[in-house]
Design a protein around this motif. Structure first.
Motif, PDB file in Angstrom:
ATOM      1  N   UNK A  65       0.830  -1.215   0.000  1.00 47.79           N
ATOM      2  CA  UNK A  65       0.000   0.000   0.000  1.00 47.79           C
ATOM      3  C   UNK A  65       0.862   1.263   0.000  1.00 47.79           C
ATOM      4  N   UNK A  66       2.039   1.173   0.625  1.00 48.74           N
ATOM      5  CA  UNK A  66       2.931   2.345   0.669  1.00 48.74           C
ATOM      6  C   UNK A  66       3.877   2.380  -0.518  1.00 48.74           C
ATOM      7  N   UNK A  67       3.830   1.314  -1.348  1.00 50.32           N
ATOM      8  CA  UNK A  67       4.778   1.158  -2.458  1.00 50.32           C
ATOM      9  C   UNK A  67       6.219   1.249  -1.956  1.00 50.32           C
ATOM     10  N   UNK A  68       6.475   0.543  -0.864  1.00 53.77           N
ATOM     11  CA  UNK A  68       7.802   0.541  -0.249  1.00 53.77           C
ATOM     12  C   UNK A  68       8.316  -0.905  -0.231  1.00 53.77           C
ATOM     13  N   UNK A  72      13.909  -0.294   1.058  1.00 51.74           N
ATOM     14  CA  UNK A  72      13.674   1.089   1.494  1.00 51.74           C
ATOM     15  C   UNK A  72      13.412   1.207   2.998  1.00 51.74           C
ATOM     16  N   UNK A  73      13.125   0.072   3.643  1.00 54.86           N
ATOM     17  CA  UNK A  73      12.844   0.125   5.096  1.00 54.86           C
ATOM     18  C   UNK A  73      14.166   0.307   5.835  1.00 54.86           C
ATOM     19  N   UNK A  74      14.265   1.377   6.638  1.00 56.27           N
ATOM     20  CA  UNK A  74      15.538   1.695   7.283  1.00 56.27           C
ATOM     21  C   UNK A  74      15.614   1.244   8.743  1.00 56.27           C
ATOM     22  N   UNK A  75      14.455   0.925   9.317  1.00 51.57           N
ATOM     23  CA  UNK A  75      14.432   0.403  10.695  1.00 51.57           C
ATOM     24  C   UNK A  75      13.064  -0.230  10.928  1.00 51.57           C
TER      25      UNK A  75
END
Ligand code: KG4
Ligand code: ZN
Length: 341
Positions: A65-68, A72-75
């Motif tokens: 849903x976030x198109x991530x 891209x997840x940093x933590x």
């Protein structure tokens, strides 16, 4: 900075992607309320099993849903305390596996601290210091938030939480679980002055107590024999809870001199509470926030928001973080000292 938040402390499986601590790119909540309804409350074993089934699909949905993507997840921020042990373990184990696989820091978040970030998510300019009344099925806490990581509980319930009181009284009145929303619906047609239920002021303390009110409702139902309309009983009970909550929040503002106050937790969905809180704050010239319902009830966006400042400071709790399963975990040891629960 982009954080993945995970929340599984009770009966909601939730994942969210939050950017820079205030931008909610996605927030997915899979509620189990319908499944627990037939038992009239949350069954811990059932909650854990449902979290196991749902946690990965919910995380996938939040990322899509976030198109991530994972790169891209940093933590990762996860609720690790307090809550139902089996429920917490599912979210924490999942968060550890993802943090290990993606090689990102892992931050454990105190669930109530998460609730304190809902006002900041809904109004990023709100700022510190502020007072927050967190009212849910398990908590009734009046907290002073002075800055990131600087929180102090000024008052809390000595027995039942406000939501628990709504739920238990709803059951006495034959209303379905969760009783809070149903009680509010029924109360709409009732007279809040019909029954003089007690208000537990506890002297000048900022603590709360709702178990006496629950007993008073039980006694009233027994002796009344069904003469008083359910709507009147519901409206009178709601009035008793709301009056105490609003007055104690304002008393805390007066005592501390803090002029920003907020509501949080599932009970903040109650429109009478939100309206009376807002009216009282306006009368006193206080700035206030009542976050939207989806941020008041349990959600992972508030968990990610609560961990953002720690993530940007380069902190990492590591893969050894543990869960703490207790119904009450103090935010500030000094105030909690000497309490029985
Ligand atoms: O924060 P929450 O979703 O979950 C936790 O307990 O952590 O809060 C759930 C509680 C339940 O007791 C529910 O009955 C109550 O919030 N609640 C309400 C309303 N909506 C939810 N209580 C009164 N009026 C409502 N409209
Ligand atoms: Zn909660």
């Amino acid at each position: 900075m982009i954080l993945l938040g995970i929340e599984t402390s009770c009966d909601e499986t939730s994942a969210a992607i939050v950017e820079d601590g205030t931008r909610v790119l996605s927030s997915i909540v899979a509620s189990q309320a319908d499944l627990h309804a037939k038992w009239g409350g949350v069954v811990p074993e059932v909650a854990s099993r449902l979290h196991v089934e749902r946690v990965l699909p919910v995380i996938t949905e939040a990322m899509e849903a976030a198109a991530v993507g994972s790169a891209s997840v940093q933590a990762i921020a996860v609720t690790n305390r307090p809550g139902l042990i089996g429920a917490l373990v599912v979210g924490v184990a999942c968060a550890k596996a993802l943090a290990f696989a993606w090689r990102v820091p892992l931050l454990g978040v105190h669930h109530i601290v998460g609730h304190l970030y809902a006002p900041l998510l809904s109004e990023p300019t709100f700022g510190f210091p502020f007072l927050c009344l967190v009212v849910s099925g398990g908590h009734t806490e009046l907290i002073l938030a002075s800055g990131h990581g600087s929180f102090c509980t000024l008052g809390r319930t000595r027995d039942d939480a406000a939501g628990e009181c709504f739920d238990k009284c709803a059951r006495l009145l034959g209303l379905p679980y969760p009783g809070g929303p149903e009680m509010e619906r029924v109360a709409r047609d009732g007279d809040p002055g019909a029954v003089a239920f007690p208000r537990a002021w506890l002297g000048d303390s900022l603590d709360f107590s709702f178990s006496g009110l629950k007993t008073a409702v039980a006694r009233f139902i027994e002796t009344d024999g069904g003469r008083t309309p359910t709507a009147d009983v519901a409206a009178s009970l709601q009035a008793a809870i709301v009056e105490v909550l609003v007055n104690k929040a304002l008393l805390a503002a007066e005592r501390t001199g803090v002029c920003r106050v907020a509501l949080g937790g599932g009970v903040a969905a109650n429109k009478t509470l939100a309206r009376e809180f807002a009216d009282a704050c306006q009368r006193k010239g206080l700035r206030y926030v009542v976050p939207p319902v989806e941020l008041c009830t349990d959600n992972a966006a508030m968990i990610a928001a609560a961990a953002h400042h720690r993530a940007t400071a380069g902190e990492d709790d590591g893969l050894a973080i543990d869960t703490v399963a207790t119904d009450y975990l103090p935010l500030c040891p000094s105030v909690a000292a000497g309490r029985s629960k």
